[in-house]
Design an enzyme around this catalytic site. Structure first.
Site, PDB file in Angstrom:
ATOM      1  N   HIS A   1      -1.470   0.678  -9.888  1.00  0.00           N
ATOM      2  CA  HIS A   1      -2.326  -0.101  -9.185  1.00  0.00           C
ATOM      3  C   HIS A   1      -2.712  -1.518  -9.597  1.00  0.00           C
ATOM      4  O   HIS A   1      -3.673  -1.569  -9.609  1.00  0.00           O
ATOM      5  CB  HIS A   1      -2.858   0.550  -7.655  1.00  0.00           C
ATOM      6  CG  HIS A   1      -3.385  -0.232  -6.666  1.00  0.00           C
ATOM      7  ND1 HIS A   1      -3.146   0.342  -5.746  1.00  0.00           N
ATOM      8  CD2 HIS A   1      -3.508  -1.250  -6.878  1.00  0.00           C
ATOM      9  CE1 HIS A   1      -3.601  -0.482  -5.150  1.00  0.00           C
ATOM     10  NE2 HIS A   1      -3.929  -1.431  -5.090  1.00  0.00           N
TER      11      HIS A   1
ATOM     12  N   ARG B   1       0.979  -1.082  -0.377  1.00  0.00           N
ATOM     13  CA  ARG B   1      -0.158  -0.396  -0.141  1.00  0.00           C
ATOM     14  C   ARG B   1       1.127   1.187  -0.137  1.00  0.00           C
ATOM     15  O   ARG B   1       1.921   1.666   0.274  1.00  0.00           O
ATOM     16  CB  ARG B   1      -1.057   0.234   1.313  1.00  0.00           C
ATOM     17  CG  ARG B   1      -2.107  -0.753   1.110  1.00  0.00           C
ATOM     18  CD  ARG B   1      -3.542  -0.416   0.527  1.00  0.00           C
ATOM     19  NE  ARG B   1      -4.117  -1.280   0.317  1.00  0.00           N
ATOM     20  CZ  ARG B   1      -4.755  -2.147  -0.692  1.00  0.00           C
ATOM     21  NH1 ARG B   1      -3.657  -2.935  -1.715  1.00  0.00           N
ATOM     22  NH2 ARG B   1      -5.694  -2.803  -0.222  1.00  0.00           N
TER      23      ARG B   1
HETATM   24  N1  LIG Z   1      -1.093  -4.045  -5.219  1.00  0.00           N
HETATM   25  C1  LIG Z   1      -1.931  -4.471  -5.352  1.00  0.00           C
HETATM   26  O1  LIG Z   1      -3.453  -4.572  -6.448  1.00  0.00           O
HETATM   27  C2  LIG Z   1      -2.224  -4.884  -4.753  1.00  0.00           C
HETATM   28  C3  LIG Z   1      -3.248  -6.282  -4.799  1.00  0.00           C
HETATM   29  C4  LIG Z   1      -3.918  -7.466  -3.412  1.00  0.00           C
HETATM   30  C5  LIG Z   1      -3.165  -7.250  -2.459  1.00  0.00           C
HETATM   31  N2  LIG Z   1      -2.298  -5.825  -1.896  1.00  0.00           N
HETATM   32  C6  LIG Z   1      -1.076  -5.190  -0.801  1.00  0.00           C
HETATM   33  O2  LIG Z   1      -0.854  -7.117  -0.397  1.00  0.00           O
HETATM   34  C7  LIG Z   1      -1.324  -7.213   0.693  1.00  0.00           C
HETATM   35  C8  LIG Z   1      -1.244  -8.656   1.454  1.00  0.00           C
HETATM   36  O3  LIG Z   1      -2.215  -9.326   1.170  1.00  0.00           O
HETATM   37  P1  LIG Z   1      -2.276 -11.042   1.601  1.00  0.00           P
HETATM   38  O4  LIG Z   1      -3.402 -11.357   0.875  1.00  0.00           O
HETATM   39  O5  LIG Z   1      -0.432 -11.884   1.572  1.00  0.00           O
HETATM   40  O6  LIG Z   1      -1.976 -10.903   2.525  1.00  0.00           O
HETATM   41  P2  LIG Z   1      -2.701 -11.832   4.401  1.00  0.00           P
HETATM   42  O7  LIG Z   1      -2.203 -12.781   3.421  1.00  0.00           O
HETATM   43  O8  LIG Z   1      -3.035 -11.223   5.671  1.00  0.00           O
HETATM   44  O9  LIG Z   1      -0.673 -11.541   4.433  1.00  0.00           O
HETATM   45  C9  LIG Z   1       0.263 -10.977   4.908  1.00  0.00           C
HETATM   46  C10 LIG Z   1       1.661 -11.078   6.042  1.00  0.00           C
HETATM   47  O10 LIG Z   1       1.812  -9.803   6.152  1.00  0.00           O
HETATM   48  C11 LIG Z   1       2.462 -10.683   7.200  1.00  0.00           C
HETATM   49  N3  LIG Z   1       2.629  -8.930   8.474  1.00  0.00           N
HETATM   50  C12 LIG Z   1       1.303  -7.576   9.112  1.00  0.00           C
HETATM   51  N4  LIG Z   1       1.842  -7.591  10.193  1.00  0.00           N
HETATM   52  C13 LIG Z   1       3.067  -7.512   9.893  1.00  0.00           C
HETATM   53  C14 LIG Z   1       3.783  -7.359  10.828  1.00  0.00           C
HETATM   54  N5  LIG Z   1       4.121  -6.220  12.147  1.00  0.00           N
HETATM   55  N6  LIG Z   1       5.754  -7.109  10.701  1.00  0.00           N
HETATM   56  C15 LIG Z   1       6.126  -8.507  10.410  1.00  0.00           C
HETATM   57  N7  LIG Z   1       5.186  -8.904   9.388  1.00  0.00           N
HETATM   58  C16 LIG Z   1       3.160  -8.955   9.124  1.00  0.00           C
HETATM   59  C17 LIG Z   1       1.720 -11.628   7.989  1.00  0.00           C
HETATM   60  O11 LIG Z   1       2.125 -12.151   8.914  1.00  0.00           O
HETATM   61  P3  LIG Z   1       2.292 -13.820   9.755  1.00  0.00           P
HETATM   62  O12 LIG Z   1       1.425 -14.759   9.076  1.00  0.00           O
HETATM   63  O13 LIG Z   1       3.001 -13.859  10.803  1.00  0.00           O
HETATM   64  O14 LIG Z   1       0.641 -12.812   9.865  1.00  0.00           O
HETATM   65  C18 LIG Z   1       1.480 -12.279   6.353  1.00  0.00           C
HETATM   66  O15 LIG Z   1       2.566 -12.857   6.304  1.00  0.00           O
HETATM   67  C19 LIG Z   1      -2.873  -6.752   0.961  1.00  0.00           C
HETATM   68  O16 LIG Z   1      -2.859  -6.196   2.719  1.00  0.00           O
HETATM   69  C20 LIG Z   1      -2.685  -5.183   0.346  1.00  0.00           C
HETATM   70  O17 LIG Z   1      -2.601  -4.038   0.812  1.00  0.00           O
HETATM   71  C21 LIG Z   1      -1.971  -4.714  -2.730  1.00  0.00           C
END
Ligand SMILES: NC(=O)c1ccc[n+]([C@@H]2O[C@H](COP(=O)([O-])OP(=O)(O)OC[C@H]3O[C@@H](n4cnc5c(N)ncnc54)[C@H](OP(=O)(O)O)[C@@H]3O)[C@@H](O)[C@H]2O)c1
Length: 306
Positions: free
Chosen positions: A269, A221
């Site tokens: 994005h 983000r």
């Molecule tokens: N640019 C785009 O088009 C696009 C599209 C989709 C998503 N995104 C972004 O990608 C993000 C991730 O998506 P996802 O589906 O992979 O999410 P997810 O499955 O919830 O994974 C989030 C990861 O981040 C880690 N994390 C969260 N807070 C942390 C912290 N304070 N310190 C260290 N690690 C931390 C989590 O650790 P744990 O495994 O230990 O919980 C998990 O491994 C979304 O939230 C969104 O912002 C961007």
């Protein structure tokens, strides 16, 4: 069952049609002030008014993976927030990150420039082991990206809140291992959710820990990156460049220095788009899971913020 649809930046009609096909017994309509009281809402960046009017909602289904926009709203504690998990996004994210990584590592940007000038010039092969790829966030998207990157035989490291056991990925976890993770990474991929803990995590002080000649692939983000810090780090030579898909303000304003910087690639994005067919199928299956008394996957932990 009654479902409201409220999608900022999306036409609701095709979504309503697709949801109706997937859930034939449901009454589904677009949210407008004064709409019917519903069981569920399917949303993207909804206004606070929807939540204020519908405190009885069982579930708010977000049609994206990141719920940072929802977490800024006041939502009844009895309403479950459910995000999209994958639904065709992770393979797109793997494509995007591998493209940016290979473009940089194989210097395809330089070849493109040479070709424009009609020049036939080889670049010296670079040593893959010197380009360890560090992935911040090893969730649904980060794990898929790690798998794709490791197919190209780069060293892969990952950083998450809790330690992970993933084949071919060196796992780092928590704040205590963050600097160690950065120091071992040269290509940095950001796939964290935006929370109070991760806002501004990409800033001068942290990026300086990367190996010299570091490269940033930023797909989380916009607010993860302190934008003012990036160009000086590139111009000073500590970073070799960056591929950026997300920005503090979107669309990125005309004249923003990122547009014209020769070492920065900007995309709008677009790294992983929501796919309607897959998303609707996933929401329908989560609604069926709720009907069986199960907790659907992708349920957001409000305390963690993701
Ligand atoms: N640019 C785009 O088009 C696009 C599209 C989709 C998503 N995104 C972004 O990608 C993000 C991730 O998506 P996802 O589906 O992979 O999410 P997810 O499955 O919830 O994974 C989030 C990861 O981040 C880690 N994390 C969260 N807070 C942390 C912290 N304070 N310190 C260290 N690690 C931390 C989590 O650790 P744990 O495994 O230990 O919980 C998990 O491994 C979304 O939230 C969104 O912002 C961007």
């Amino acid at each position: 069952m009654r479902i409201l649809v409220c999608l900022t930046d999306n036409r609701p009609e095709p979504w309503i049609t697709a949801l109706q096909e997937a859930l034939p017994g449901a009454e589904i309509e677009q949210w407008r002030p004064g709409a019917m009281a519903a069981d569920h809402a399917v949303v993207w960046m909804p206004p606070q008014a929807l939540l204020d009017e519908q405190p009885q909602l069982q579930c708010v289904f977000n049609i994206g993976a990141g719920v940072d926009a929802l977490m800024r709203l006041s939502i009844s504690p009895q309403t479950r927030i459910v995000r999209l998990d994958d639904a065709g996004m992770s393979v797109q994210m793997a494509e995007y990150v591998c493209h940016a990584l290979l473009r940089h590592f194989r210097e395809f940007d330089v070849y493109e420039e040479e070709a424009c000038n009609g020049r036939w010039v080889y670049r010296k092969p670079r040593e893959r082991s010197q380009f360890p790829v560090g992935i911040m966030g090893l969730g649904v998207l980060g794990q898929r990206v790690a798998r794709a990157v490791s197919q190209f035989e780069f060293p892969v490291l990952g950083w998450s809140r809790s330690p992970k056991r993933l084949e071919g990925v060196q796992s780092f976890a928590g704040e205590s291992q963050f600097h160690e993770f950065l120091a071992a990474s040269r290509i940095l991929v950001n796939l964290l959710p935006l929370t109070d803990e991760t806002r501004g995590i990409l800033r001068r002080e942290t990026l300086l820990h990367l190996r010299p000649g570091g490269y940033l692939i930023h797909v989380g983000r916009g607010a993860h990156l302190v934008e003012e810090d990036l160009v000086p780090l590139i111009d000073e030579g500590h970073l070799a460049g960056a591929t950026l898909d997300v920005f503090r303000e979107e669309p990125l304003r005309a004249g923003h220095p990122f547009w014209s910087h020769p070492k920065i690639v900007v995309t709008p994005h677009a790294s992983a788009r929501t796919l309607r067919r897959e998303t609707v199928a996933q929401i329908a299956s989560k609604i069926h899971a709720l009907g069986r008394g199960e907790i659907p996957s992708g349920t957001v932990d409000r305390l963690r913020g993701y």
